[in-house]
Design a protein around this motif. Structure first.
Motif, PDB file in Angstrom:
ATOM      1  N   ARG A 134      41.412  14.394  49.938  1.00  7.95           N
ATOM      2  CA  ARG A 134      40.091  14.815  49.466  1.00  7.95           C
ATOM      3  C   ARG A 134      39.813  14.224  48.076  1.00  7.95           C
ATOM      4  O   ARG A 134      39.395  14.914  47.156  1.00  7.95           O
ATOM      5  N   SER A 135      40.049  12.946  47.958  1.00  3.85           N
ATOM      6  CA  SER A 135      39.783  12.252  46.703  1.00  3.85           C
ATOM      7  C   SER A 135      38.896  11.042  46.982  1.00  3.85           C
ATOM      8  O   SER A 135      38.832  10.543  48.116  1.00  3.85           O
ATOM      9  N   GLN A 178      35.224  19.740  35.102  1.00  9.37           N
ATOM     10  CA  GLN A 178      34.487  20.303  36.225  1.00  9.37           C
ATOM     11  C   GLN A 178      33.015  19.936  35.997  1.00  9.37           C
ATOM     12  O   GLN A 178      32.345  20.512  35.137  1.00  9.37           O
ATOM     13  N   PRO A 179      32.496  18.958  36.717  1.00  9.84           N
ATOM     14  CA  PRO A 179      31.246  18.285  36.339  1.00  9.84           C
ATOM     15  C   PRO A 179      29.996  19.159  36.345  1.00  9.84           C
ATOM     16  O   PRO A 179      29.028  18.852  35.657  1.00  9.84           O
ATOM     17  N   ARG A 180      29.991  20.242  37.084  1.00 10.06           N
ATOM     18  CA  ARG A 180      28.777  21.058  37.149  1.00 10.06           C
ATOM     19  C   ARG A 180      28.488  21.751  35.822  1.00 10.06           C
ATOM     20  O   ARG A 180      27.369  22.243  35.617  1.00 10.06           O
ATOM     21  N   ARG A 229      28.008  14.854  40.446  1.00  2.00           N
ATOM     22  CA  ARG A 229      28.410  16.139  39.887  1.00  2.00           C
ATOM     23  C   ARG A 229      28.478  17.255  40.927  1.00  2.00           C
ATOM     24  O   ARG A 229      29.220  18.226  40.765  1.00  2.00           O
ATOM     25  N   PHE A 230      27.696  17.145  42.011  1.00  5.50           N
ATOM     26  CA  PHE A 230      27.693  18.212  43.010  1.00  5.50           C
ATOM     27  C   PHE A 230      28.586  17.920  44.213  1.00  5.50           C
ATOM     28  O   PHE A 230      28.657  18.737  45.131  1.00  5.50           O
ATOM     29  N   VAL A 231      29.255  16.788  44.213  1.00  3.34           N
ATOM     30  CA  VAL A 231      30.130  16.466  45.355  1.00  3.34           C
ATOM     31  C   VAL A 231      31.599  16.487  44.969  1.00  3.34           C
ATOM     32  O   VAL A 231      32.456  16.220  45.807  1.00  3.34           O
ATOM     33  N   PRO A 284      31.779  21.386  47.140  1.00  2.95           N
ATOM     34  CA  PRO A 284      31.986  19.952  46.901  1.00  2.95           C
ATOM     35  C   PRO A 284      32.791  19.288  48.013  1.00  2.95           C
ATOM     36  O   PRO A 284      33.744  19.863  48.539  1.00  2.95           O
ATOM     37  N   LYS A 285      32.381  18.078  48.338  1.00  2.00           N
ATOM     38  CA  LYS A 285      33.055  17.314  49.389  1.00  2.00           C
ATOM     39  C   LYS A 285      34.450  16.887  48.954  1.00  2.00           C
ATOM     40  O   LYS A 285      35.388  16.855  49.760  1.00  2.00           O
ATOM     41  N   TYR A 286      34.592  16.529  47.676  1.00  4.94           N
ATOM     42  CA  TYR A 286      35.859  16.010  47.172  1.00  4.94           C
ATOM     43  C   TYR A 286      36.501  16.997  46.201  1.00  4.94           C
ATOM     44  O   TYR A 286      35.819  17.628  45.397  1.00  4.94           O
ATOM     45  N   GLU A 287      37.797  17.088  46.284  1.00  2.18           N
ATOM     46  CA  GLU A 287      38.538  17.872  45.292  1.00  2.18           C
ATOM     47  C   GLU A 287      38.612  17.099  43.982  1.00  2.18           C
ATOM     48  O   GLU A 287      38.461  17.667  42.899  1.00  2.18           O
TER      49      GLU A 287
END
Length: 488
Positions: free
Chosen positions: A257-258, A399-401, A315-317, A223-226
């Motif tokens: 990273r937000s 945790q969106p995934r 959800r994947f970033v 993921p790009k963002y924490e």
């Protein structure tokens, strides 16, 4: 008698000569008119020999009349046994069967389709959904794949005319994951809802993937963002100063990273936009205009619709996704960080955040009363509600995934564990209603450590006040002085 006839013929001949003379010697304008008529008659004569599709220019030249649905009124009928059979005729439609907002991949074999549907339809009938994958013609595969869609109603019955529906389309094997492309259709059936004589189905083009636009490896990228914030719809005449405090505070809290997704349902007026712009330019904020959703009467400006779209869109970033409002401030104790908290909860898909309710009227009058109106809201609104025996709302992070659909205060559609007991590791301060008016929030200035207002006991809590100085310095360091003159 012969003389009379001869005289008539002479006079008639004179009149004919006079008419021809007048016409021939008339002004040039009349000559031009006659020439135009002659030309037009010639065109009409030749036009008859043109093909019919050329002759019929009505579709191009004429404005089509408005579409009108003919509803024939049904009369009552007297049956043979003397019974009067009454007839009923429906006109129009009270609500749409399905209103598509978005559709996203949830994996190689699964999709999520987010939209609205008639609430009475789902309360009193059993509408169904069938998902169909249509391969791209270039693949040479003419075999479509259909599965039953699993519907999720995540708004807990809070819908109004419309309720939120998330249709999960899970196929028995991966489809289109090689980048071949295709189309996802959802066939929404009313199953006789409302009118048992009809099972109306509507085909929704939910998603189109061009060849090469998707590959399964895209879902495995870290993921790009924490941390990613999914905001509820903003509406009304919001206070730019309160928005300024909120965004600066949370960018400082969540770190580099937000990212913050803000949804504008009419509340991002010019002055609020000026507050958000520097953070947009820095890459911390994405602003989405969702005012179009106001056409459809759902709960709280379709809040559940917006958060579910945000969940599946990002959800994947994002590693963690937070859901709370812009009059709420997340807080972790000084000796810890937000990363300490989330790292300790990696074994959980969801955790809830306890609320501390602050007065939105009482302000603390300390040793600097002359500057009370220049201070930030979190500096002067320090009276905490201490009423006992009441249930307070919570907000949450996921945790969106591992989540299939979500709500406003928690998700009930996930895989994995949920943690509800945080023991003060993370809380949020709620300043209810302080952002919805462009005016000074302080209604009453007091200087006691305890206060009772409207039957509610309060005590001074300076936690957020003590954090304000660091937030102000962070804002100045990050975006400069551009917001120093922001007004209420």
């Amino acid at each position: 008698m012969a003389k009379v006839d001869e005289q008539i013929q002479i006079n008639s001949h004179k009149h004919k000569k006079m008419f021809i003379g007048v016409v021939w010697n008339c002004p040039g304008e009349i000559k031009l008119l006659l020439s135009a008529l002659l030309f037009l008659c010639s065109i009409i004569t030749v036009f008859q020999f043109f093909p019919s599709y050329i002759r019929d220019l009505r579709d191009c030249a004429a404005v089509p009349p408005p579409l009108r649905i003919q509803n024939k009124k049904l009369d009552d009928v007297v049956l043979d046994n003397g019974v009067i059979k009454r007839n009923f005729k429906g006109y129009g439609s009270a609500a749409y069967n399905f209103i598509l907002m978005s559709a996203y991949r949830g994996g190689g074999d699964t999709f999520a389709v987010v939209g609205l549907s008639s609430k009475p339809l789902h309360l009193f009938a059993r509408p169904t959904y069938v998902c169909e994958w249509v391969p791209h013609p270039a693949t040479g595969n003419n075999k479509n794949i259909s599965v039953e869609g699993y519907k999720i109603l995540p708004d807990w019955g809070y819908g109004r005319v419309y309720t939120v529906v998330v249709v999960n389309c899970t196929f028995p094997f991966p489809i289109g994951e090689d980048g071949s492309g295709g189309q996802l259709l959802v066939h929404a059936s009313t199953s006789g809802g409302g009118d048992t004589d009809f099972d109306v189905s509507d085909t929704v083009e939910a998603l189109v993937e061009a060849p090469g636009s998707f590959h399964a490896s895209q879902l495995d990228v870290p993921p790009k963002y924490e941390y990613l914030y999914c905001g509820s719809p903003l509406y009304g005449d919001l206070s730019p100063q309160r928005v300024r405090e909120w965004i600066a505070y949370h960018v400082n809290l969540f770190g580099e990273r937000s990212h913050f997704v803000i949804h504008d349902a009419g509340g991002v007026h010019r002055d609020v936009m000026e507050v958000l712009r520097p953070w947009i330019e820095k890459g911390y904020v994405t602003l989405q205009d969702i005012k179009e959703e106001e056409r459809f009467d759902g709960y709280y400006h379709n809040q559940f619709l917006v958060v579910n779209d945000c969940l599946h869109r990002y959800r994947f970033v994002a590693k963690w996704m937070f859901f709370f409002d812009v009059d709420e401030f997340i807080y972790v104790p000084k000796e810890t960080t937000i990363k300490d908290v989330t790292d300790s909860l990696l074994g959980y898909t969801q955790f809830s955040i306890e609320q501390r309710t602050m007065s939105n009227k009482l302000c603390y009058l300390d040793d600097d009363p002359g500057n009370i109106y220049r201070k930030w809201g979190i500096e002067k609104m320090v009276y905490k509600d201490t009423k006992r025996g009441i249930r307070r709302d919570r907000k949450y992070a996921i945790q969106p995934r591992n989540v299939f659909a979500t709500g406003v205060h928690m998700s009930q559609n996930l895989k994995g564990k949920t943690m509800h007991t945080m023991d003060g590791k993370i809380i949020y301060y709620h300043y209810h209603g302080t952002i919805s008016e462009r005016r000074e929030p302080c209604r009453q200035l007091v200087n006691t450590t305890t206060e009772n207002a409207d039957g509610t006991p309060y005590v001074v809590d300076t936690t957020m006040r003590e954090a304000a100085g660091a937030v102000k310095r962070f804002e100045l360091r990050t975006i400069g002085p551009v917001l120093l003159k922001t007004r209420q």
